[in-house]
Enzyme design. Structure first.
Site, PDB file in Angstrom:
ATOM      1  N   TYR A 153       0.844  -1.209   0.000  1.00 25.69           N
ATOM      2  CA  TYR A 153       0.000   0.000   0.000  1.00 25.69           C
ATOM      3  C   TYR A 153       0.877   1.257   0.000  1.00 25.69           C
ATOM      4  O   TYR A 153       0.722   2.142  -0.845  1.00 25.69           O
ATOM      5  CB  TYR A 153      -0.902  -0.038   1.240  1.00 25.69           C
ATOM      6  CG  TYR A 153      -1.634   1.247   1.554  1.00 25.69           C
ATOM      7  CD1 TYR A 153      -2.600   1.752   0.695  1.00 25.69           C
ATOM      8  CD2 TYR A 153      -1.359   1.948   2.734  1.00 25.69           C
ATOM      9  CE1 TYR A 153      -3.289   2.933   1.001  1.00 25.69           C
ATOM     10  CE2 TYR A 153      -2.039   3.116   3.046  1.00 25.69           C
ATOM     11  CZ  TYR A 153      -2.996   3.603   2.176  1.00 25.69           C
ATOM     12  OH  TYR A 153      -3.667   4.764   2.477  1.00 25.69           O
TER      13      TYR A 153
HETATM   14  N1  LIG Z   1      -8.825   6.480   6.100  1.00 26.66           N
HETATM   15  C1  LIG Z   1      -7.616   6.883   6.444  1.00 26.66           C
HETATM   16  O1  LIG Z   1      -7.249   6.925   7.653  1.00 26.66           O
HETATM   17  C2  LIG Z   1      -6.662   7.360   5.368  1.00 26.66           C
HETATM   18  C3  LIG Z   1      -5.422   7.917   5.761  1.00 26.66           C
HETATM   19  C4  LIG Z   1      -4.551   8.371   4.768  1.00 26.66           C
HETATM   20  C5  LIG Z   1      -4.896   8.272   3.425  1.00 26.66           C
HETATM   21  N2  LIG Z   1      -6.098   7.701   3.075  1.00 26.66           N
HETATM   22  C6  LIG Z   1      -6.418   7.615   1.654  1.00 26.66           C
HETATM   23  O2  LIG Z   1      -7.699   8.202   1.435  1.00 26.66           O
HETATM   24  C7  LIG Z   1      -8.350   7.534   0.351  1.00 26.66           C
HETATM   25  C8  LIG Z   1      -9.757   7.103   0.761  1.00 26.66           C
HETATM   26  O3  LIG Z   1      -9.694   6.310   1.929  1.00 26.66           O
HETATM   27  P1  LIG Z   1     -11.021   5.864   2.731  1.00 26.66           P
HETATM   28  O4  LIG Z   1     -10.560   5.534   4.098  1.00 26.66           O
HETATM   29  O5  LIG Z   1     -12.087   6.861   2.514  1.00 26.66           O
HETATM   30  O6  LIG Z   1     -11.354   4.480   1.959  1.00 26.66           O
HETATM   31  P2  LIG Z   1     -12.739   3.655   1.788  1.00 26.66           P
HETATM   32  O7  LIG Z   1     -13.761   4.074   2.778  1.00 26.66           O
HETATM   33  O8  LIG Z   1     -12.344   2.204   1.747  1.00 26.66           O
HETATM   34  O9  LIG Z   1     -13.249   4.107   0.340  1.00 26.66           O
HETATM   35  C9  LIG Z   1     -12.588   3.650  -0.831  1.00 26.66           C
HETATM   36  C10 LIG Z   1     -13.401   4.086  -2.024  1.00 26.66           C
HETATM   37  O10 LIG Z   1     -12.733   3.615  -3.205  1.00 26.66           O
HETATM   38  C11 LIG Z   1     -13.655   2.882  -4.013  1.00 26.66           C
HETATM   39  N3  LIG Z   1     -12.913   1.894  -4.787  1.00 26.66           N
HETATM   40  C12 LIG Z   1     -12.121   0.896  -4.329  1.00 26.66           C
HETATM   41  N4  LIG Z   1     -11.663   0.162  -5.358  1.00 26.66           N
HETATM   42  C13 LIG Z   1     -12.164   0.726  -6.494  1.00 26.66           C
HETATM   43  C14 LIG Z   1     -12.071   0.406  -7.878  1.00 26.66           C
HETATM   44  N5  LIG Z   1     -11.345  -0.630  -8.328  1.00 26.66           N
HETATM   45  N6  LIG Z   1     -12.744   1.182  -8.770  1.00 26.66           N
HETATM   46  C15 LIG Z   1     -13.479   2.231  -8.341  1.00 26.66           C
HETATM   47  N7  LIG Z   1     -13.601   2.583  -7.056  1.00 26.66           N
HETATM   48  C16 LIG Z   1     -12.955   1.825  -6.138  1.00 26.66           C
HETATM   49  C17 LIG Z   1     -14.662   2.298  -3.011  1.00 26.66           C
HETATM   50  O11 LIG Z   1     -15.935   1.987  -3.588  1.00 26.66           O
HETATM   51  P3  LIG Z   1     -16.262   0.519  -4.223  1.00 26.66           P
HETATM   52  O12 LIG Z   1     -15.691  -0.497  -3.287  1.00 26.66           O
HETATM   53  O13 LIG Z   1     -17.755   0.483  -4.354  1.00 26.66           O
HETATM   54  O14 LIG Z   1     -15.592   0.513  -5.570  1.00 26.66           O
HETATM   55  C18 LIG Z   1     -14.817   3.501  -2.059  1.00 26.66           C
HETATM   56  O15 LIG Z   1     -15.697   4.442  -2.619  1.00 26.66           O
HETATM   57  C19 LIG Z   1      -7.429   6.409  -0.069  1.00 26.66           C
HETATM   58  O16 LIG Z   1      -6.628   6.842  -1.158  1.00 26.66           O
HETATM   59  C20 LIG Z   1      -6.549   6.192   1.150  1.00 26.66           C
HETATM   60  O17 LIG Z   1      -5.296   5.666   0.810  1.00 26.66           O
HETATM   61  C21 LIG Z   1      -6.980   7.247   4.016  1.00 26.66           C
END
Ligand SMILES: NC(=O)c1ccc[n+]([C@@H]2O[C@H](COP(=O)([O-])OP(=O)(O)OC[C@H]3O[C@@H](n4cnc5c(N)ncnc54)[C@H](OP(=O)(O)O)[C@@H]3O)[C@@H](O)[C@H]2O)c1
Length: 252
Positions: A153
């Site tokens: 990741y």
């Molecule tokens: N949460 C944290 O603490 C954190 C910290 C630092 C950075 N980030 C970054 O922030 C971003 C969002 O994180 P989050 O925590 O909000 O994640 P999340 O709740 O798991 O949401 C991920 C999103 O991506 C979509 N997705 C996954 N695979 C996909 C695919 N192949 N095609 C199209 N859509 C896809 C999912 O929808 P579907 O499954 O329906 O496709 C969902 O809408 C990521 O880039 C993550 O690395 C998060």
């Protein structure tokens, strides 16, 4: 609509929940029309409905280059322009490199690195036609602190950052800005909720043994709206100003 993004069209990947949904809602509140991309059609439609008239659901698996081409054709048809692309979708599972399955490696590299390449490639002609715009690539603090069991990741995000730094030069003549948005731990997302319990426990035991969790203790989660605020801020800078990297994290 009025607001700092009035008249703009913003496409957000992974907009059905978590940070992506907050970014879509924040951009719409700032006056933009928003294209929401994700795979789960029902959840994506519900997210677009929650935002209202400014939002359209564009279901797509962005790890599939043909699906990305179709999605950007749909964005062009629906909105007639594109001003901002936010590459937010990502997946991550805890596993060592030694134990990684083929499926995990394909999904992590496919969603976190190949997919932004597909979306950026598809977005460039639309951004050029709009006279320029913004590409905002969501990264993570993990690039500077790569946790064991989450190395793939972190490595995909580090590659996304290197890509972003180079793209700044490749796209500057087109008036297209490229920004890395590094997020700290953020509430509301489901990235970690889908982890296998045994794999999570193995990872946590190693993090504790190696002192990793202690190293980031005190880093509380932030609401996803803080990340959305940063996206609106970056995309509303006047021409002639660009933000290469922005770090958004809770301050405790
Ligand atoms: N949460 C944290 O603490 C954190 C910290 C630092 C950075 N980030 C970054 O922030 C971003 C969002 O994180 P989050 O925590 O909000 O994640 P999340 O709740 O798991 O949401 C991920 C999103 O991506 C979509 N997705 C996954 N695979 C996909 C695919 N192949 N095609 C199209 N859509 C896809 C999912 O929808 P579907 O499954 O329906 O496709 C969902 O809408 C990521 O880039 C993550 O690395 C998060």
């Amino acid at each position: 609509m009025t607001g700092p993004l009035a008249g703009k069209v913003v496409a957000i990947t992974g907009a059905s929940r978590g940070i992506g949904l907050a970014i879509a809602a924040g951009a719409a509140q700032a006056g933009a029309r928003v294209a929401l991309l994700a795979r789960d059609t029902a959840r994506l439609s519900a997210a677009a409905k929650e935002i209202g008239d400014a939002a359209r659901a564009i279901p797509a698996d962005i790890s599939d280059p043909s699906a990305v081409r179709a999605a950007f054709a749909a964005i062009d048809q629906e909105f007639g322009r594109l001003d901002v692309l936010v590459n937010n979708a990502a997946v991550a599972w805890p596993h060592t490199v030694a134990d990684a399955t083929d499926e995990q490696l394909h999904a992590e590299v496919g969603t976190n690195l190949l997919a932004p390449l597909y979306t950026i490639r598809a977005a460039i002609p639309l951004l050029r036609r709009s006279g320029g715009g913004d590409i905002i690539n969501v990264s993570t603090e993990s690039v500077t602190n790569p946790f064991p069991h989450l190395l793939v990741y972190a490595a995909t995000k580090a590659a996304l950052e290197t890509l972003s730094a180079g793209l700044i030069h490749e796209l500057s003549a087109d008036g297209i800005r490229v920004t890395i948005l590094r997020a700290g731990r953020t509430e509301g997302g489901e990235l970690r909720l889908r982890w296998d319990e045994q794999a999570r426990l193995r990872a946590e035991a190693d993090w504790d043994a190696l002192g990793y969790r202690a190293r980031v203790s005190g880093s509380a989660g932030q609401p996803p709206e803080r990340v959305a605020d940063a996206v609106v801020f970056v995309a509303s800078r006047p021409q002639g100003t660009m933000i290469d990297v922005i770090n958004v994290r809770a301050h405790s």
